[in-house]
Scaffold this active site. Structure first.
Site, PDB file in Angstrom:
ATOM      1  CD  GLU A 208     -15.914  14.659 -14.801  1.00 11.46           C
ATOM      2  OE1 GLU A 208     -16.058  14.382 -16.014  1.00 11.46           O
ATOM      3  OE2 GLU A 208     -14.869  14.456 -14.173  1.00 11.46           O
TER       4      GLU A 208
ATOM      5  CB  CYS B   8     -14.221  14.012 -18.839  1.00 17.51           C
ATOM      6  SG  CYS B   8     -13.720  12.770 -17.634  1.00 17.51           S
TER       7      CYS B   8
END
Length: 494
Positions: A267, A301
């Site tokens: 990720e 994020c």
């Protein structure tokens, strides 16, 4: 035979000024690290709150061998036992949520106003979800194949083995749950390494494992830097590697994993678009949109940091943004009124401010916010909305991981979608406007997650999947467990 539950031991210490080193969690016990000391600092006060000895090369190998031995022994194989223990971990996690929240605020600088529900309650719910999915039978029967020789087939799933998890600094509890606990739910054993900037809170997780009866070796938590990460990813006993971090680090992890042909879940970065559609109500859009990238000092994020606005609405959008910024309070994370705390380190603040300075030199301007708050200590900066730049600007192509966004006008919806997709990243996107139109736009965006009109509460049964350079593989939900399972085809003649 179902293993017995091990007795509880004394709790690891709370983080604070001069906190004792809790030790590394290896083979079910806290042990003193043998590596160089790691200083944990409070980003809001610049105080040293703990010093933790990192894992030596030998201890990294010990953790991996402990996990491998536990996996080979079968002590974690029984799904009913796994579900029981993981459920007990979730209960203990919830009982100590206040302790974990205090540690997070001190270590990450996340404001207490959002820290508990974002960084503690969410991981608790996710862990409880994983516990509930352990006993699901994923076997698939493919039916009879009438061709000669007549046969039948089934596909079953087995845990991959030892899973290595490497977390980022901004959400340490989410990462240990979404990586190590997802692997444990699948029947794997795990070695988890939190970010060296925020290791303390993750280490406390070992206490929950002890009390819940996790057998020795099933969960190991070590502390280290890039050399430790390299040792983990290159270790011959690692079967699966999951990492959250930057694209640069992701490339290194993937290259290191390739040496042993190991599977990875990554990720990575994001430069998420936030599209304001014609007809959107700016009075309702502003706080959900700007608050999303300003909270936690922009260290998220999926933060929408490229804001795409119809040309005809641009001036009104800027006025609404300035009003929204007045409601953002940058300050002490322990103050319940604070909505945005500090950045993690002084060097990171300097990096983010450098992007802003270069953007202004390139012709951009600050439309709202900017500068630093009047505080003597801490690595704070005010959020900023920039304008006067197009999507090719450096600040629009790079992930800052800070409280800064750029507003870009667009001609029509097709133009907005083209700008949104013109990025190396594809982690997330946000769309604001009439629902039917927004759904159509969402389907055309190159992003693993799209929220419409602010989305909803954190769903533990959803997925996190980065497209393009934002990642490889999937985390969260049942798909996150499946990443740690190996499919096996069994066929027999009839």
């Amino acid at each position: 035979m179902t293993p017995s539950v091990r007795p509880a031991v004394d709790a690891a210490p709370n983080i604070g000024s001069g906190s004792a080193d809790p030790g590394l969690f290896i083979n079910g016990e806290y042990v003193a690290g043998e590596g160089a000391p790691l200083i944990v600092e409070n980003p809001a006060t610049e105080e040293r709150v703990a010093t933790i000895a990192q894992a030596s090369e030998g201890q990294i190998d010990q953790a991996m061998r402990s996990a491998s031995a536990a996996f080979a022994s079968g002590v974690w194989r029984d799904p009913a036992f796994r579900a029981q223990v993981l459920g007990r971990m979730a209960d203990l996690f919830a009982e100590r949520s206040a302790e974990f929240a205090r540690s997070l605020v001190a270590e990450t600088g996340t404001p207490v106003s959002i820290g508990k529900f974002l960084q503690v309650d969410g991981p608790i719910d996710m862990l409880r979800y994983f516990a509930g999915r352990v006993t699901v039978d994923r076997t698939r029967f493919l039916g009879v194949d009438e061709r000669s020789p007549r046969s039948e087939s089934m596909i079953r799933y087995e845990p991959a083995g030892v899973a290595v998890g490497i977390g980022a600094y901004n959400n340490p509890l989410l990462y240990i749950v979404s990586k190590a606990c997802a692997a444990m739910a699948a029947g794997c054993t795990a070695v988890f390494m939190p970010s060296s900037l925020t290791p303390f809170t993750a280490l406390l997780f070992g206490k929950i494992a002890q009390e819940a009866g996790v057998p020795p070796g099933v969960l190991n938590i070590i502390v280290g830097g890039p050399d430790a990460a390299r040792a983990l990813t290159l270790h011959p006993l690692a079967a699966k590697i999951s990492m959250t971090g930057s694209v640069e680090v992701g490339r290194k992890v993937m290259a290191q994993a390739a040496d042993g042909l190991k599977d990875v879940v990554l990720e990575l970065g994001g430069k998420s678009p936030g599209i304001v559609l014609p007809g959107a109500d700016l009075s309702k859009v502003s706080m959900p949109l700007h608050g999303r990238y300003l909270r936690n000092a922009g260290q998220g994020c999926q933060s929408p940091t490229r804001l795409l606005v119809p040309q005809a609405m641009f001036d009104d959008f800027v006025d609404a943004a300035r009003a929204a910024f007045e409601n953002i309070i940058v300050g002490d994370p322990l103050d319940s009124a604070t909505t945005s705390g500090p950045l993690i380190r002084e060097s990171h603040r300097a990096r983010v401010e450098g992007f802003v300075d270069r953007a202004r030199s390139a012709g951009g301007s600050v439309l709202a916010g900017g500068g630093r708050p009047d505080r003597d200590k801490g690595w704070f900066m005010n959020g900023a909305l920039l304008g006067g730049l197009d999507n090719d600007a450096e600040i629009c192509r790079s992930e800052l991981f800070g409280p800064v966004a750029v507003a870009i006008p667009y001609r029509d919806v097709d133009h907005a979608i083209a700008i949104a997709n013109d990025s190396a990243f594809g982690l997330a996107a946000s769309v604001f406007g009439p629902l039917d139109t927004a759904r159509d736009v969402a389907a055309r965006l190159q992003a693993g997650t799209v929220s419409i009109n602010g989305g909803g509460a954190f769903r533990v049964d959803s997925i996190l999947s980065g497209w393009k350079m934002s990642g490889v593989g999937t985390e969260w939900g049942d798909d996150g467990i499946a990443e740690y399972l190996l499919p096996q085809h069994i066929q027999w003649t009839l």
